[in-house]
Enzyme design. Structure first.
Site, mmCIF file in Angstrom:
data_model
loop_
_atom_site.group_PDB
_atom_site.id
_atom_site.type_symbol
_atom_site.label_atom_id
_atom_site.label_comp_id
_atom_site.label_asym_id
_atom_site.label_seq_id
_atom_site.Cartn_x
_atom_site.Cartn_y
_atom_site.Cartn_z
ATOM 1 N N HIS A 387 34.184 -42.631 33.168
ATOM 2 C CA HIS A 387 33.192 -42.380 34.221
ATOM 3 C C HIS A 387 33.594 -43.116 35.498
ATOM 4 O O HIS A 387 34.130 -44.232 35.445
ATOM 5 C CB HIS A 387 31.797 -42.834 33.777
ATOM 6 C CG HIS A 387 31.379 -42.285 32.452
ATOM 7 N ND1 HIS A 387 30.993 -40.966 32.279
ATOM 8 C CD2 HIS A 387 31.295 -42.865 31.223
ATOM 9 C CE1 HIS A 387 30.685 -40.770 31.005
ATOM 10 N NE2 HIS A 387 30.863 -41.903 30.343
ATOM 11 N N ASN A 424 22.811 -42.311 51.475
ATOM 12 C CA ASN A 424 23.609 -43.541 51.393
ATOM 13 C C ASN A 424 22.638 -44.723 51.304
ATOM 14 O O ASN A 424 22.062 -45.143 52.299
ATOM 15 C CB ASN A 424 24.512 -43.661 52.620
ATOM 16 C CG ASN A 424 25.366 -44.922 52.586
ATOM 17 O OD1 ASN A 424 25.221 -45.774 51.703
ATOM 18 N ND2 ASN A 424 26.262 -45.052 53.550
#
Length: 496
Positions: A387, A424
């Protein structure tokens, strides 16, 4: 023109040759030791009982030799285990989820931009173009003071946002882990741009009435990679303080940092940054091993601040009208790529299998000795990690890393979806991504996770985690009400 020769690079046979090479090199010790062990066993079986007894008599030691040997073995084992670093476990973590009232759809964002910048339509058009290509969705959130027209970035409002986010994630973490505030030995809070007095860490101590001897730290000005810097600091502190718990809080307070001028390089953060925060519980207690989600394996930090361009590529300053904002340089992606290169050069030998390290070494030698025009070999980090959590700083950042590290769409899915759903969120974005992987039920025992973050200065930091147990898809968390809708298709341009 018809293709005359086959495309050898995509040949199925060549694929199996590479897989065979990787398996052979990565298990070379096994292939060498098994024949030796079999040969030794066969040789012992050939000997008769009398010969075996004679060999044992020859190996017989007296009492003094036995005691000295036992003492030496015990001494060496004690020194080894005492010098071995303590295991650091990530028991659990929590991510902040803003209320629905804080959502800022594209239409709302653009309407407010037109009202706030009515004398500068070019800046409005610029923000619209950025938003169309940003990769953000319609559900990202901004704090209430930014919804006002004009925005009201007061100190009181900023403290209010900090309390909502930080107290929210800590409350959730304490509930998840059944941790009592008095059991927190170390507290680390990182927030890059908002640094009030008393500090944010002092605010947490006051709210939860933490112990007077708590070791508290407040990190500011360290950018979006400060979350991994906090993890590194917690690791170092847990190495020297046995039987301790450390709580790390990562966030960015948006309220006082919303730029209200017209400089394009400073308007860009307005389009990308959104509310968010995360709290993590780390511990070096052995009894936490069973319930802990992850074990910290490596933290690698790269700092390029010695270069002037890198130092100023993310820079807080005043524009010609005296309005403060964050100036993002056009060279940001080039500098980020250079910082990433330095970081993976350091982390590669720590995580890559022998097969990838040998290929990289042979290519490097070939470029130095035979032909410098040879294409450099990019190690296959998919051999080292299952991952990837890439800082969701923007669509361009994710695209660049996917291209440079040769990752598949699935490997960067968590980063793209976190950017789409939450925007973000600075230093906390990595934890929204990790939460996405868990919510999809993809995290299995033994899986390795690579977190990569960039920050002002300029820094590139990495953390490697190993999953301690198979994790069931959680029924709570930031993805609770929307995970079934993801992944979603994100077009190149969303026409507004």
């Amino acid at each position: 023109m018809a293709q005359i020769l086959p495309l050898f690079t995509s040949s199925v046979k060549l694929k199996y040759v590479k897989l065979g090479y990787q398996y052979l090199v990565n298990h070379i010790l096994t292939f060498l030791l098994i024949p030796i062990m079999l040969a030794t066993a066969l040789e012992i079986l050939r000997l008769g009982p009398v010969e075996i007894l004679n060999v044992l008599k020859l190996l017989r030691f007296d009492l003094v030799q036995t005691l000295c040997s036992s003492f030496l073995i015990i001494f060496v084992a004690t020194v080894y285990f005492m010098s071995k670093p303590r295991c650091i476990y990530l028991v659990d973590y929590a991510c902040y989820k803003a209320p629905i009232s804080c959502r800022v759809p594209f239409a709302t964002f653009m309407e407010h931009s037109r009202l706030n910048l009515k004398d500068n339509p070019k800046s409005v058009d610029f923000q619209m173009r950025i938003l169309e290509r940003s990769g953000l969705g319609e559900e990202t959130c901004l704090p209430p003071p930014i919804h006002y027209i004009p925005p009201s970035p007061t100190m009181e409002a900023a403290r209010g946002e900090a309390e909502d986010v930080i107290f929210g994630v800590i409350d959730s973490l304490l509930q998840k882990t059944n941790l009592k505030p008095k059991d927190i030995d170390i507290l680390i809070v990182n927030c890059s741009l908002f640094s009030p007095t008393p500090s944010l860490s002092a605010m947490v101590v006051n709210k939860y009435k933490l112990r007077s001897n708590i070791k508290s730290y407040n990190l500011s000005g360290m950018g979006c990679s400060a979350g991994l810097i906090s993890i590194d600091l917690a690791r170092d502190l847990l190495q020297v303080h046995p039987n301790s718990n450390a709580v790390v809080v990562s966030t960015e307070i948006i309220t006082p940092n919303y730029y209200q001028g017209k400089e394009r390089a400073m308007l860009l953060p307005n389009c990308l940054f959104r509310m968010g925060g995360a709290a993590m519980l780390l511990s070096n207690k052995r009894r936490e091993r069973r319930r802990a989600k992850y074990r910290l394996v490596h933290v690698v930090r790269t700092h390029k601040g010695g270069d002037d361009k890198a130092y100023r590529c993310v820079y807080e300053e005043e524009d010609p009208q005296g309005k403060v904002g964050i100036n993002l340089s056009k060279d940001l992606m080039v500098i980020a790529a250079d910082a990433l290169k330095s970081n993976i050069t350091t982390i590669g030998p720590l995580v890559l299998p022998a097969s990838e390290q040998l290929l990289f070494l042979f290519t490097l030698i070939g470029r130095k000795i035979f032909n410098p025009k040879w294409k450099p070999y990019i190690p296959d980090f998919k051999q080292a990690f299952e991952h990837f959590c890439i800082h969701a700083g923007g669509r361009a950042v994710i695209d660049e890393l996917q291209k440079n590290l040769q990752l598949s769409a699935e490997h960067v899915e968590a980063s793209r979806m976190a950017l789409h759903r939450f925007g973000n969120t600075s230093s906390s974005s990595l934890w929204y991504e990790l939460s996405y992987i868990e919510a999809k039920g993809r995290m299995k025992k033994g899986d390795r996770v690579w977190q990569i973050a960039f920050g002002s200065g300029f820094k590139c930091n990495s953390a490697v985690w190993k999953c301690n147990r198979s994790i069931k898809a959680p029924t709570d968390g930031p993805w609770q009400d929307c995970i079934d809708r993801y992944p979603v298709h994100i077009p190149e341009i969303v026409k507004l």
